[in-house]
Design an enzyme around this catalytic site. Structure first.
Site, PDB file in Angstrom:
ATOM      1  N   ARG A 212      58.605 110.135 -31.829  1.00 50.07           N
ATOM      2  CA  ARG A 212      58.974 109.979 -33.145  1.00 50.07           C
ATOM      3  C   ARG A 212      60.092 110.906 -33.678  1.00 50.07           C
ATOM      4  O   ARG A 212      60.899 110.638 -34.589  1.00 50.07           O
ATOM      5  CB  ARG A 212      57.622 109.684 -33.859  1.00 50.07           C
ATOM      6  CG  ARG A 212      56.819 108.750 -33.748  1.00 50.07           C
ATOM      7  CD  ARG A 212      55.734 108.771 -34.566  1.00 50.07           C
ATOM      8  NE  ARG A 212      54.302 109.229 -34.252  1.00 50.07           N
ATOM      9  CZ  ARG A 212      53.413 108.742 -33.528  1.00 50.07           C
ATOM     10  NH1 ARG A 212      53.485 107.356 -33.287  1.00 50.07           N
ATOM     11  NH2 ARG A 212      52.290 109.580 -33.289  1.00 50.07           N
ATOM     12  N   PHE A 228      55.783  95.973 -34.040  1.00 46.21           N
ATOM     13  CA  PHE A 228      54.443  96.596 -33.611  1.00 46.21           C
ATOM     14  C   PHE A 228      54.503  98.064 -34.340  1.00 46.21           C
ATOM     15  O   PHE A 228      54.009  98.978 -33.665  1.00 46.21           O
ATOM     16  CB  PHE A 228      54.583  96.757 -32.288  1.00 46.21           C
ATOM     17  CG  PHE A 228      54.898  95.748 -31.436  1.00 46.21           C
ATOM     18  CD1 PHE A 228      53.989  94.715 -31.160  1.00 46.21           C
ATOM     19  CD2 PHE A 228      56.160  95.509 -30.766  1.00 46.21           C
ATOM     20  CE1 PHE A 228      54.473  93.578 -30.278  1.00 46.21           C
ATOM     21  CE2 PHE A 228      56.553  94.373 -30.149  1.00 46.21           C
ATOM     22  CZ  PHE A 228      55.782  93.341 -29.911  1.00 46.21           C
ATOM     23  N   ASP A 250      53.724  93.885 -38.214  1.00 49.63           N
ATOM     24  CA  ASP A 250      52.525  93.937 -37.199  1.00 49.63           C
ATOM     25  C   ASP A 250      51.826  92.757 -37.565  1.00 49.63           C
ATOM     26  O   ASP A 250      51.700  92.159 -38.509  1.00 49.63           O
ATOM     27  CB  ASP A 250      51.967  95.249 -37.444  1.00 49.63           C
ATOM     28  CG  ASP A 250      51.042  95.791 -36.338  1.00 49.63           C
ATOM     29  OD1 ASP A 250      51.503  96.614 -35.397  1.00 49.63           O
ATOM     30  OD2 ASP A 250      49.933  95.180 -36.067  1.00 49.63           O
ATOM     31  N   ASP A 305      57.674  98.900 -29.747  1.00 47.54           N
ATOM     32  CA  ASP A 305      56.475  99.619 -29.362  1.00 47.54           C
ATOM     33  C   ASP A 305      55.252  98.747 -29.209  1.00 47.54           C
ATOM     34  O   ASP A 305      54.340  98.933 -29.841  1.00 47.54           O
ATOM     35  CB  ASP A 305      56.135 100.838 -30.220  1.00 47.54           C
ATOM     36  CG  ASP A 305      55.221 101.546 -29.516  1.00 47.54           C
ATOM     37  OD1 ASP A 305      55.146 101.720 -28.166  1.00 47.54           O
ATOM     38  OD2 ASP A 305      54.372 102.520 -30.229  1.00 47.54           O
ATOM     39  N   CYS A 345      54.146 100.906 -22.799  1.00 42.71           N
ATOM     40  CA  CYS A 345      52.996 101.662 -22.184  1.00 42.71           C
ATOM     41  C   CYS A 345      52.259 101.129 -21.213  1.00 42.71           C
ATOM     42  O   CYS A 345      51.300 101.492 -20.867  1.00 42.71           O
ATOM     43  CB  CYS A 345      52.182 102.099 -23.417  1.00 42.71           C
ATOM     44  SG  CYS A 345      51.394 100.537 -23.950  1.00 42.71           S
TER      45      CYS A 345
HETATM   46  N1  SAH Z   1      54.355 102.347 -32.619  1.00 44.80           N
HETATM   47  C1  SAH Z   1      52.825 102.433 -33.111  1.00 44.80           C
HETATM   48  C2  SAH Z   1      51.878 101.920 -32.363  1.00 44.80           C
HETATM   49  C3  SAH Z   1      51.841 100.432 -31.871  1.00 44.80           C
HETATM   50  S1  SAH Z   1      50.481 100.094 -31.066  1.00 44.80           S
HETATM   51  C4  SAH Z   1      52.683 103.923 -33.657  1.00 44.80           C
HETATM   52  O1  SAH Z   1      53.408 104.753 -33.301  1.00 44.80           O
HETATM   53  O2  SAH Z   1      51.510 104.219 -34.158  1.00 44.80           O
HETATM   54  C5  SAH Z   1      50.742  98.152 -31.107  1.00 44.80           C
HETATM   55  C6  SAH Z   1      50.587  97.361 -32.111  1.00 44.80           C
HETATM   56  O3  SAH Z   1      51.128  96.044 -32.074  1.00 44.80           O
HETATM   57  C7  SAH Z   1      49.371  97.324 -32.819  1.00 44.80           C
HETATM   58  O4  SAH Z   1      49.362  97.858 -34.247  1.00 44.80           O
HETATM   59  C8  SAH Z   1      49.270  95.681 -32.895  1.00 44.80           C
HETATM   60  O5  SAH Z   1      48.480  95.541 -33.946  1.00 44.80           O
HETATM   61  C9  SAH Z   1      50.377  95.116 -32.580  1.00 44.80           C
HETATM   62  N2  SAH Z   1      50.658  94.111 -32.133  1.00 44.80           N
HETATM   63  C10 SAH Z   1      49.938  93.425 -30.860  1.00 44.80           C
HETATM   64  N3  SAH Z   1      50.558  92.556 -30.448  1.00 44.80           N
HETATM   65  C11 SAH Z   1      51.211  91.837 -31.531  1.00 44.80           C
HETATM   66  C12 SAH Z   1      51.961  90.834 -31.848  1.00 44.80           C
HETATM   67  N4  SAH Z   1      52.086  89.762 -30.802  1.00 44.80           N
HETATM   68  N5  SAH Z   1      52.743  90.743 -32.962  1.00 44.80           N
HETATM   69  C13 SAH Z   1      52.883  91.704 -33.696  1.00 44.80           C
HETATM   70  N6  SAH Z   1      52.011  92.743 -33.539  1.00 44.80           N
HETATM   71  C14 SAH Z   1      51.280  92.918 -32.316  1.00 44.80           C
END
Ligand code: SAH
Length: 401
Positions: A212, A228, A250, A305, A345
């Site tokens: 970040r 995400f 999200d 992400d 990840c």
């Molecule tokens: N970048 C964030 C962490 C992402 S975790 C940080 O730094 O805090 C992954 C995220 O993807 C989660 O919030 C989950 O709700 C979302 N997610 C999972 N599958 C998804 C989809 N198909 N479409 C939208 N969001 C999704």
């Protein structure tokens, strides 16, 4: 006398090289009847002593080595392991030990504590016990953590990995009174609310902290899509670094609610950000298909992400298709010269494969892309050289012409 594992001939090499995992196929015979999580002595086929390991009859990883010394791993041993793990964070991340600092204190095998995760969120700790061994010594671990850190509370969080290890679900307070409201943390001068009991994983993605910060300068002046977004952590860094606008995308309404609170908490007015609850795969296509004049959005910088797409070898192909799909679409949605910060990840997708996926995505998108920087997991998620499996987070910053 403790139970013993005898390895098949020739199967002792990884263990001699201090790799902690002993797969069921490497075991010739189990002497005694060790319970799940019990410590067993591991011997080579010729009888030579190898290590102490935590046994689990319900896991493919039948035992996890904890010590290569002949001395029995007693309470003092476990306490010293925990103390050393905490001391490494104090050395590397002193700010994380401030009143509302946050970091991962224990990263399982990488800290010589298989299956144990401990995260610090200000005065509160969040713990996960992901193996039979970690489960068996959970109460003892809590005692040592209380003694070493005097936390206000320790909360346990569940994880799908427990099921794979034959462990029942587990969650709730292990010590003290966990906060009823999200806990406040400070990460490099930015403030975040973390839902310790109900958020994803242990509440916050600490593994992305360094990325970040590394990405922030490239966000200055940019119209950013944070896909995400979870609770908006990348967005807060981006706006603080001068991003013009950030759209948080999200699927989770709870995550976006907390993102709104986090953005406000850091002083960013709603004219600089927006929230959208949608499936990323679907929404990127909607924008691609719509004319940019008529609601088809384009961006200067896109962050991808996603959650882990592959948790077993059988899922690698499908996961690769998923990564290619979102990356191809994102490249199409970038203005010429835009930047793509893209992550995976999934430990089973290594950096090489991820780069090949990006290559295929760029070809399909018809865009020339260049890797500017590589990203990896934060310093509180170290990779023990004898256990490379711990490296799971990778990412690239790409310039898309
Ligand atoms: N970048 C964030 C962490 C992402 S975790 C940080 O730094 O805090 C992954 C995220 O993807 C989660 O919030 C989950 O709700 C979302 N997610 C999972 N599958 C998804 C989809 N198909 N479409 C939208 N969001 C999704």
């Amino acid at each position: 006398m403790s139970a013993r594992l005898h390895l098949r001939p020739g199967k002792e090499k990884p263990l001699r090289q201090r790799h902690p995992w002993i797969f069921s196929g490497a075991i010739q015979r189990v002497q005694g009847q060790p319970a799940p999580g019990e410590i067993v002595a591991v011997h080579a086929a010729d009888g030579a002593w190898l290590a102490w390991a935590e046994f689990n009859p319900h896991s493919q990883i039948r035992a996890r080595a904890i010590s290569w010394e002949q001395a029995w791993p007693d309470e003092a041993f476990w306490r010293a392991r925990l103390a050393a793990s905490i001391a490494r964070r104090r050395q590397l991340l002193p700010a994380a030990f401030a009143e509302v600092g946050a970091c991962r204190l224990v990263f399982a095998e990488s800290d010589g504590l298989p299956g144990l995760i401990v995260d610090r969120y200000g005065p509160h700790l969040v713990l996960q016990a992901l193996t039979a061994g970690a489960e068996a010594r959970k109460a003892e671990t809590v005692r040592h953590l209380v003694d070493l850190l005097q936390p206000a509370s320790i909360v346990e969080r569940d994880d799908p990995m427990r099921g794979k290890e034959g462990l029942p679900p587990a969650a709730g307070a292990l010590y003290g009174q966990p906060p009823a409201e999200p806990a406040l943390i400070d990460e490099q001068g930015h403030r975040f609310l973390v839902d310790l009991a109900g958020g994803q994983k242990t509440g916050f993605y600490l593994d992305q902290a360094g990325n970040r910060a590394d990405l922030a300068p490239y966000c200055a002046g940019a119209e950013v899509l944070n896909a995400f977004s979870y609770t908006g952590a990348f967005s807060v860094y981006a706006l603080a670094a001068g991003a013009r606008h950030v759209l948080n995308l999200d699927a989770s309404a709870e995550a976006l609610d907390l993102a709104a609170r986090n953005l406000a908490l850091n002083g960013f007015g709603p004219e600089r950000w927006a929230l959208m609850q949608a499936d990323v795969f679907t929404q990127l296509r909607v924008w691609r298909d719509a004319d940019p004049q008529a609601g088809g959005r384009r961006f200067d910088l896109i962050i991808l992400d996603p959650p882990k797409f592959a948790s077993s070898r059988g899922q690698i192909d499908r996961a690769a298709r998923g990564y290619k799909d979102i990356n191809w679409l994102a490249m199409r949605l970038l203005r010429p010269g835009g930047l793509l910060a893209t992550f995976s990840c999934s430990g089973l997708i290594d950096r090489d494969l991820f780069q090949k996926i990006l290559f295929a995505a760029a070809l399909d998108a018809g865009r020339e892309a260049r890797i500017l920087r590589q990203f990896s997991q934060a310093v509180d998620h170290p990779v023990l050289l004898t256990f490379p499996e711990a490296a799971y987070l990778k990412g690239c910053l790409c310039h898309v012409a």
